[in-house]
Design an enzyme around this catalytic site. Structure first.
Site, PDB file in Angstrom:
ATOM      1  N   LYS A   1       0.836  -1.202   0.000  1.00 27.63           N
ATOM      2  CA  LYS A   1       0.000   0.000   0.000  1.00 27.63           C
ATOM      3  C   LYS A   1       0.879   1.264   0.000  1.00 27.63           C
ATOM      4  O   LYS A   1       2.004   1.218   0.489  1.00 27.63           O
ATOM      5  CB  LYS A   1      -0.861   0.040   1.271  1.00 27.63           C
ATOM      6  CG  LYS A   1      -2.032  -0.923   1.286  1.00 27.63           C
ATOM      7  CD  LYS A   1      -2.875  -0.722   2.554  1.00 27.63           C
ATOM      8  CE  LYS A   1      -4.013  -1.724   2.632  1.00 27.63           C
ATOM      9  NZ  LYS A   1      -5.014  -1.561   1.555  1.00 27.63           N
TER      10      LYS A   1
ATOM     11  N   ARG B   1     -10.295 -11.458   2.234  1.00 24.20           N
ATOM     12  CA  ARG B   1     -11.147 -12.531   1.697  1.00 24.20           C
ATOM     13  C   ARG B   1     -10.465 -13.893   1.790  1.00 24.20           C
ATOM     14  O   ARG B   1     -11.134 -14.928   1.879  1.00 24.20           O
ATOM     15  CB  ARG B   1     -11.557 -12.180   0.258  1.00 24.20           C
ATOM     16  CG  ARG B   1     -10.403 -12.024  -0.691  1.00 24.20           C
ATOM     17  CD  ARG B   1     -10.779 -11.287  -1.967  1.00 24.20           C
ATOM     18  NE  ARG B   1     -10.875  -9.838  -1.779  1.00 24.20           N
ATOM     19  CZ  ARG B   1     -11.231  -8.975  -2.728  1.00 24.20           C
ATOM     20  NH1 ARG B   1     -11.565  -9.405  -3.934  1.00 24.20           N
ATOM     21  NH2 ARG B   1     -11.295  -7.686  -2.471  1.00 24.20           N
TER      22      ARG B   1
HETATM   23  N1  BES Z   1      -8.183  -3.714   4.401  1.00 23.03           N
HETATM   24  C1  BES Z   1      -8.313  -3.370   3.026  1.00 23.03           C
HETATM   25  C2  BES Z   1      -9.620  -2.625   2.722  1.00 23.03           C
HETATM   26  C3  BES Z   1      -9.727  -1.231   3.265  1.00 23.03           C
HETATM   27  C4  BES Z   1      -9.298  -0.169   2.518  1.00 23.03           C
HETATM   28  C5  BES Z   1     -10.327  -0.993   4.473  1.00 23.03           C
HETATM   29  C6  BES Z   1      -9.442   1.110   2.995  1.00 23.03           C
HETATM   30  C7  BES Z   1     -10.464   0.289   4.958  1.00 23.03           C
HETATM   31  C8  BES Z   1     -10.037   1.357   4.214  1.00 23.03           C
HETATM   32  C9  BES Z   1      -8.286  -4.623   2.163  1.00 23.03           C
HETATM   33  O1  BES Z   1      -7.498  -5.645   2.636  1.00 23.03           O
HETATM   34  C10 BES Z   1      -7.746  -4.195   0.849  1.00 23.03           C
HETATM   35  O2  BES Z   1      -6.608  -3.812   0.803  1.00 23.03           O
HETATM   36  N2  BES Z   1      -8.561  -4.273  -0.192  1.00 23.03           N
HETATM   37  C11 BES Z   1      -8.154  -3.876  -1.490  1.00 23.03           C
HETATM   38  C12 BES Z   1      -8.725  -4.864  -2.467  1.00 23.03           C
HETATM   39  C13 BES Z   1      -8.221  -4.663  -3.864  1.00 23.03           C
HETATM   40  C14 BES Z   1      -6.758  -5.020  -3.939  1.00 23.03           C
HETATM   41  C15 BES Z   1      -9.029  -5.526  -4.788  1.00 23.03           C
HETATM   42  C16 BES Z   1      -8.704  -2.466  -1.743  1.00 23.03           C
HETATM   43  O3  BES Z   1      -9.818  -2.178  -1.342  1.00 23.03           O
HETATM   44  O4  BES Z   1      -7.963  -1.669  -2.324  1.00 23.03           O
HETATM   45 MN    MN Z   2      -5.501  -5.437   2.018  1.00 22.24          MN
END
Ligand code: BES
Ligand code: MN
Ligand code: ZN
Length: 499
Positions: free
Chosen positions: A275, A349
């Site tokens: 990230k 997931r």
């Molecule tokens: N924990 C994150 C989702 C999230 C993002 C929660 C922002 C709270 C605030 C999750 O694990 C994630 O990183 N999801 C990705 C999925 C994507 C790679 C398909 C996302 O939402 O960017």
């Molecule tokens: Mn994530």
């Protein structure tokens, strides 16, 4: 917070602060015990300027000082129109009462509700107790106390017309608030404190405290279970993963349990699909679903709800090292399906897949999972609604109603084959991301692959679990959502309807 009940008359209550919610035009100051209170105060609540300043509108307030005997201070708080006064409004004004006490640096108060025409004394008692106990909570484990900080409100007396039904509601509300406050504390703890092993220790503590059965799986047991998806996430981290299973056996023997599953990702750096660093500190909150399930299990146990409930929390970090799962890797899962990991940041997931598959072995009446699963959910619904998706219309309706009662509303998004198709993989049974369009929905479609034919619903709490708040009884940061949402649902199931 210490909460007790009183049926005393307002004029004779010995308290540093008596708070009275007043609806617009309700006329309650001109009759009964509140008229007697006004007389006791020499007419200070109803004389000229007081009537001009205070009409009961939502932001109105007046503070009147007391006499030698009785309350030291009487604070009227406006709550708006009488017809809008519901349990949520009472929860809000109870929170305001605590904030007012903080402003006055007073650590105990009495909240007078005897004059309110409660359609359900039980629900209103619960809401008042929740508002008071949630508002009184603050996270202060890791900071020296600040001189300027308002002192915490330690005790409240709820002044009620009768203690039976109101008292029963208060007992439930205290239990639910205790559960939600636990969730908030777990959320607030940073990633270096709230590790998977820490969550397992906390699970053990609450299990002992309210009498739940606990099983904790570590990496060895996960290997034996074939939880390859969960293990693939924790491979990139030095912290061992944990999976907690808590049973509350409040229902008849043999009753199919309802199962709550919560994502307990204690820090999400994204893995190899790293990230950006801006705001990454908030990814300590990626265990909010797990925190809510642990909080809900504490609440269920404390309230002694007459139903069988199981809480399952898969917990891991999502970091990077030389063994970390890479984009393109194909992994297995407990259910036997193979998964192409396109993006290691779609890890929630993966850990939920194995937990949900484990849950189906319990032949549950229903499964509800909750997770900070997708950033897309925040784009779709913002911060004011949790997303709900699932396979069972009745279950979704129950969750919509429970969320509304808790003041933690949710809004339904669709599922379906067309979305599921976005997860088709050239190399495995499915891939772990379906692209940006409908990102929250394809994430839910992924989970659906692991719940068999058990009635199931998924709550995406990415936008609602933490952050800013407009609720008087919360503070910015960890919001505890959806702990009471889950608890309201369990309570309704225990009552055998949607009550
Ligand atoms: N924990 C994150 C989702 C999230 C993002 C929660 C922002 C709270 C605030 C999750 O694990 C994630 O990183 N999801 C990705 C999925 C994507 C790679 C398909 C996302 O939402 O960017
Ligand atoms: Mn994530
Ligand atoms: Zn995550």
């Amino acid at each position: 917070m210490d909460l007790d009940l009183s049926t005393e008359s307002p004029s004779s209550l010995e308290t540093p602060l008596l708070v009275i919610p007043i609806a617009e035009g309700s006329g309650v100051l001109d009759r009964g015990p509140l008229q007697a209170l006004d007389q006791h105060l020499g007419g200070g609540l109803t004389r000229g300027p007081a009537v001009d300043d205070f009409k009961g509108r939502a932001k109105d307030r007046i503070l009147v000082y007391g006499q030698e005997q009785g309350p030291d201070r009487v604070l009227l708080l406006g709550v708006g129109k009488e017809e809008d006064l519901d349990a949520q409004a009472l929860r809000d004004v109870s929170g305001r009462a605590v904030r007012e006490a903080e402003g006055l640096k007073i650590t105990r108060l009495a909240l007078y509700v005897s004059h309110l025409a409660a359609p359900s004394a039980r629900d209103w008692g619960q809401a008042a107790a929740e508002g008071l106990a949630l508002a009184a909570w603050r996270f202060q484990e890791l900071q020296a106390p600040d001189e300027d900080d308002a002192p915490l409100v330690e005790a409240a007396t709820l002044v009620v017309p009768e203690s039976g039904e109101w008292g029963e509601g208060v007992r439930i509300g205290e239990a639910f608030a205790e559960g939600e406050n636990l969730a908030r504390a777990l959320q607030a703890r940073p990633g270096n404190v709230a590790t998977p092993t820490h969550l397992a220790e906390e699970a053990a503590r609450i299990a002992k405290e309210v009498g739940l059965d606990l099983t904790v799986l570590g990496p060895r047991e996960m290997e034996e279970e074939g939880m390859k998806a969960l293990l693939s996430v924790s491979r990139g981290s030095d912290q061992e993963p944990r999976l907690m299973i808590l049973h509350h056996r409040g229902g008849p023997k043999g009753q199919a349990p309802i199962v709550l599953v919560g994502k307990g990702l204690t820090f999400d750096a994204g893995g190899i699909s790293l990230k950006p660093s801006k705001g990454m500190e908030d990814m300590k909150y990626d265990m909010s679903g797990g925190a809510a399930v642990l909080g809900a299990m504490l609440g269920v146990g404390r309230a002694g709800l007459p139903i069988n409930v199981t809480g399952i929390v898969p917990s891991s970090e999502n970091l990077i090292n030389g063994s970390a799962t890479k984009p393109g890797d194909v992994i297995g899962s407990r259910a036997g399906k193979t998964i192409e990991v396109i993006n290691t940041d779609a890890e929630g997931r993966l850990i939920l897949a194995d937990a949900l598959d484990y849950a189906t072995d319990l032949t549950p009446a229903a499964i509800v999972d909750c997770a900070t699963l997708t950033g897309a959910c925040v784009i779709a619904l913002g911060h004011h609604n949790t997303a709900v998706m699932g396979t069972d219309d009745g279950l979704i309706q129950e969750l919509e109603e429970a969320g509304a009662r808790a003041g933690q509303p949710c809004w339904r998004l669709p599922l379906g084959k067309a979305y599921r198709k976005q997860l088709d993989s050239d190399f495995a049974d499915l891939k772990n991301v379906g692209g940006a369009p409908g990102g929250s929905i394809t994430a839910a479609c992924f989970l659906q692959e692991f719940v068999g034919d058990v009635p199931w619903a998924h709550l995406d709490i990415a936008g609602t679990a933490y952050g800013e708040t407009t609720r008087s009884y919360l503070r910015k940061g960890p919001l505890g959502t959806p702990t009471r949402h889950l608890l309201e649902w369990v309570k309704a199931r225990a009552a055998g309807g949607s009550a």
